[in-house]
Design a protein around this motif. Structure first.
Motif, PDB file in Angstrom:
ATOM      1  N   LYS A  38       0.829  -1.203   0.000  1.00 56.76           N
ATOM      2  CA  LYS A  38       0.000   0.000   0.000  1.00 56.76           C
ATOM      3  C   LYS A  38       0.865   1.257   0.000  1.00 56.76           C
ATOM      4  O   LYS A  38       0.536   2.258  -0.629  1.00 56.76           O
ATOM      5  CB  LYS A  38      -0.927  -0.010   1.212  1.00 56.76           C
ATOM      6  CG  LYS A  38      -2.022  -1.058   1.131  1.00 56.76           C
ATOM      7  CD  LYS A  38      -2.945  -1.002   2.333  1.00 56.76           C
ATOM      8  CE  LYS A  38      -4.055  -2.048   2.211  1.00 56.76           C
ATOM      9  NZ  LYS A  38      -4.946  -2.052   3.405  1.00 56.76           N
ATOM     10  N   GLY A  39       1.989   1.193   0.715  1.00 57.63           N
ATOM     11  CA  GLY A  39       2.904   2.329   0.719  1.00 57.63           C
ATOM     12  C   GLY A  39       3.455   2.625  -0.655  1.00 57.63           C
ATOM     13  O   GLY A  39       3.560   3.792  -1.063  1.00 57.63           O
ATOM     14  N   GLN A  40       3.796   1.570  -1.394  1.00 59.37           N
ATOM     15  CA  GLN A  40       4.293   1.744  -2.758  1.00 59.37           C
ATOM     16  C   GLN A  40       3.226   2.350  -3.660  1.00 59.37           C
ATOM     17  O   GLN A  40       3.518   3.208  -4.506  1.00 59.37           O
ATOM     18  CB  GLN A  40       4.761   0.410  -3.327  1.00 59.37           C
ATOM     19  CG  GLN A  40       5.338   0.522  -4.735  1.00 59.37           C
ATOM     20  CD  GLN A  40       5.765  -0.822  -5.296  1.00 59.37           C
ATOM     21  OE1 GLN A  40       5.292  -1.870  -4.845  1.00 59.37           O
ATOM     22  NE2 GLN A  40       6.657  -0.814  -6.261  1.00 59.37           N
ATOM     23  N   GLN A  41       1.992   1.924  -3.484  1.00 59.60           N
ATOM     24  CA  GLN A  41       0.892   2.469  -4.288  1.00 59.60           C
ATOM     25  C   GLN A  41       0.724   3.965  -4.043  1.00 59.60           C
ATOM     26  O   GLN A  41       0.525   4.742  -4.984  1.00 59.60           O
ATOM     27  CB  GLN A  41      -0.400   1.725  -3.961  1.00 59.60           C
ATOM     28  CG  GLN A  41      -0.426   0.283  -4.440  1.00 59.60           C
ATOM     29  CD  GLN A  41      -1.621  -0.501  -3.928  1.00 59.60           C
ATOM     30  OE1 GLN A  41      -2.346  -0.047  -3.032  1.00 59.60           O
ATOM     31  NE2 GLN A  41      -1.837  -1.693  -4.471  1.00 59.60           N
ATOM     32  N   GLY A  67      15.577   5.488   2.110  1.00 62.20           N
ATOM     33  CA  GLY A  67      16.502   5.141   3.177  1.00 62.20           C
ATOM     34  C   GLY A  67      16.379   5.985   4.426  1.00 62.20           C
ATOM     35  O   GLY A  67      17.115   5.775   5.384  1.00 62.20           O
ATOM     36  N   GLN A  68      15.463   6.938   4.415  1.00 60.48           N
ATOM     37  CA  GLN A  68      15.253   7.763   5.600  1.00 60.48           C
ATOM     38  C   GLN A  68      14.534   6.956   6.668  1.00 60.48           C
ATOM     39  O   GLN A  68      13.815   6.003   6.362  1.00 60.48           O
ATOM     40  CB  GLN A  68      14.420   9.000   5.228  1.00 60.48           C
ATOM     41  CG  GLN A  68      14.214  10.012   6.344  1.00 60.48           C
ATOM     42  CD  GLN A  68      15.513  10.543   6.880  1.00 60.48           C
ATOM     43  OE1 GLN A  68      16.049   9.983   7.841  1.00 60.48           O
ATOM     44  NE2 GLN A  68      16.030  11.599   6.251  1.00 60.48           N
ATOM     45  N   TRP A 114       7.516   2.489   3.186  1.00 59.72           N
ATOM     46  CA  TRP A 114       7.951   2.183   1.822  1.00 59.72           C
ATOM     47  C   TRP A 114       9.228   2.940   1.477  1.00 59.72           C
ATOM     48  O   TRP A 114      10.230   2.356   1.029  1.00 59.72           O
ATOM     49  CB  TRP A 114       6.863   2.521   0.806  1.00 59.72           C
ATOM     50  CG  TRP A 114       7.374   2.567  -0.603  1.00 59.72           C
ATOM     51  CD1 TRP A 114       7.585   3.679  -1.366  1.00 59.72           C
ATOM     52  CD2 TRP A 114       7.804   1.449  -1.404  1.00 59.72           C
ATOM     53  NE1 TRP A 114       8.115   3.338  -2.589  1.00 59.72           N
ATOM     54  CE2 TRP A 114       8.254   1.978  -2.636  1.00 59.72           C
ATOM     55  CE3 TRP A 114       7.839   0.082  -1.186  1.00 59.72           C
ATOM     56  CZ2 TRP A 114       8.736   1.163  -3.646  1.00 59.72           C
ATOM     57  CZ3 TRP A 114       8.331  -0.740  -2.210  1.00 59.72           C
ATOM     58  CH2 TRP A 114       8.771  -0.197  -3.428  1.00 59.72           C
ATOM     59  N   PHE A 115       9.223   4.245   1.705  1.00 58.68           N
ATOM     60  CA  PHE A 115      10.411   5.031   1.376  1.00 58.68           C
ATOM     61  C   PHE A 115      11.606   4.618   2.240  1.00 58.68           C
ATOM     62  O   PHE A 115      12.736   4.569   1.767  1.00 58.68           O
ATOM     63  CB  PHE A 115      10.135   6.523   1.538  1.00 58.68           C
ATOM     64  CG  PHE A 115       9.329   7.116   0.415  1.00 58.68           C
ATOM     65  CD1 PHE A 115       9.699   6.924  -0.904  1.00 58.68           C
ATOM     66  CD2 PHE A 115       8.204   7.883   0.678  1.00 58.68           C
ATOM     67  CE1 PHE A 115       8.969   7.466  -1.958  1.00 58.68           C
ATOM     68  CE2 PHE A 115       7.461   8.432  -0.360  1.00 58.68           C
ATOM     69  CZ  PHE A 115       7.844   8.226  -1.678  1.00 58.68           C
ATOM     70  N   ALA A 116      11.352   4.297   3.507  1.00 59.12           N
ATOM     71  CA  ALA A 116      12.427   3.869   4.389  1.00 59.12           C
ATOM     72  C   ALA A 116      13.069   2.571   3.915  1.00 59.12           C
ATOM     73  O   ALA A 116      14.259   2.333   4.144  1.00 59.12           O
ATOM     74  CB  ALA A 116      11.897   3.697   5.812  1.00 59.12           C
ATOM     75  N   SER A 117      12.303   1.728   3.251  1.00 61.46           N
ATOM     76  CA  SER A 117      12.807   0.432   2.793  1.00 61.46           C
ATOM     77  C   SER A 117      13.621   0.525   1.498  1.00 61.46           C
ATOM     78  O   SER A 117      14.245  -0.451   1.092  1.00 61.46           O
ATOM     79  CB  SER A 117      11.643  -0.546   2.584  1.00 61.46           C
ATOM     80  OG  SER A 117      10.881  -0.190   1.435  1.00 61.46           O
TER      81      SER A 117
END
Length: 219
Positions: A38-41, A67-68, A114-117
């Motif tokens: 869902k985060g990617q979406q 990576g944040q 999502w962004f952290a991953s």
């Protein structure tokens, strides 16, 4: 007496956080409820124009999010949101509009996770004439005016300490410069205990530009 406390600040910050900062910061501190799909979406539909779908913004005035720390990203999203008609803790016309499209708290957690991953694509310092000066400020600060070393909180490589201090290494220099100046002016004020405002107010434009350029090249 007050000036002596300010002179001690760099040492206090550095010794108090160096052990943590030397440890590699984890890219994502994910809660059990975080849904990366869902985060990617959300990232692809709402955030990609400014930050790219993987969080590696190609626009130097827009931050890289890849990576944040997930906790840091989540906090910023909450700070951009106006609640019950009250001004946002971090006012920003563009982000204020974007964050209103995230209907639930879970939406914010999911896109933050999502962004952290994702893996950040590093940058590089571009001004060879100021890189030594920027490095000195980043690693040692300026004791003569109570300016603490950036490394004391953000780590030797700018990896940060998740949930406490954000990752800044490899970030766009233009974005870092802008944020330091908005902290200095008080336009941005969502830093806990005024930590960044108390730092930035001691910095000249030349110091801000030099350290921002150096930070961009950290890996």
């Amino acid at each position: 007496m007050r000036s002596k406390h300010f002179l001690l600040l760099p040492l206090i910050l550095f010794t108090g956080t160096l052990a943590q900062a030397n440890e590699p910061a984890k890219a994502a501190q994910l809660t059990p409820k975080a849904d990366l799909v869902k985060g990617q979406q959300i990232a692809s539909g709402v955030c990609a124009t400014c930050h790219n779908a993987d969080g590696n913004s190609s626009i130097s005035t827009n931050p890289k999010l890849a990576g944040q720390s997930a906790e840091y990203l989540y906090k910023q999203l909450k700070n951009f949101r106006s609640v019950d008609g009250k001004p946002a803790e971090r006012p920003n016309a563009v982000m204020g509009g974007m964050v209103m499209t995230l209907a639930t708290d879970d939406d914010m957690r999911n896109v933050a996770a999502w962004f952290a991953s994702q893996t950040q694509k590093g940058g590089q310092a571009k001004n060879g004439e100021t890189v030594e000066f920027g490095q000195k400020l980043y690693r040692s600060g300026d004791l003569s005016k109570g300016l603490p070393a950036c490394a004391g909180c953000h780590g030797p490589a700018g990896a940060g300490v998740p949930a406490q201090y954000p990752r800044i290494g490899g970030q766009h220099a233009d974005y870092i410069e802008t944020q330091l100046k908005t902290f200095r002016s008080g336009e941005r004020s969502n830093d806990p205990n005024k930590m960044m405002r108390l730092v930035a107010i001691k910095m000249t434009d030349a110091e801000i530009k030099a350290v921002a350029d150096y930070i961009a090249g950290l890996h």
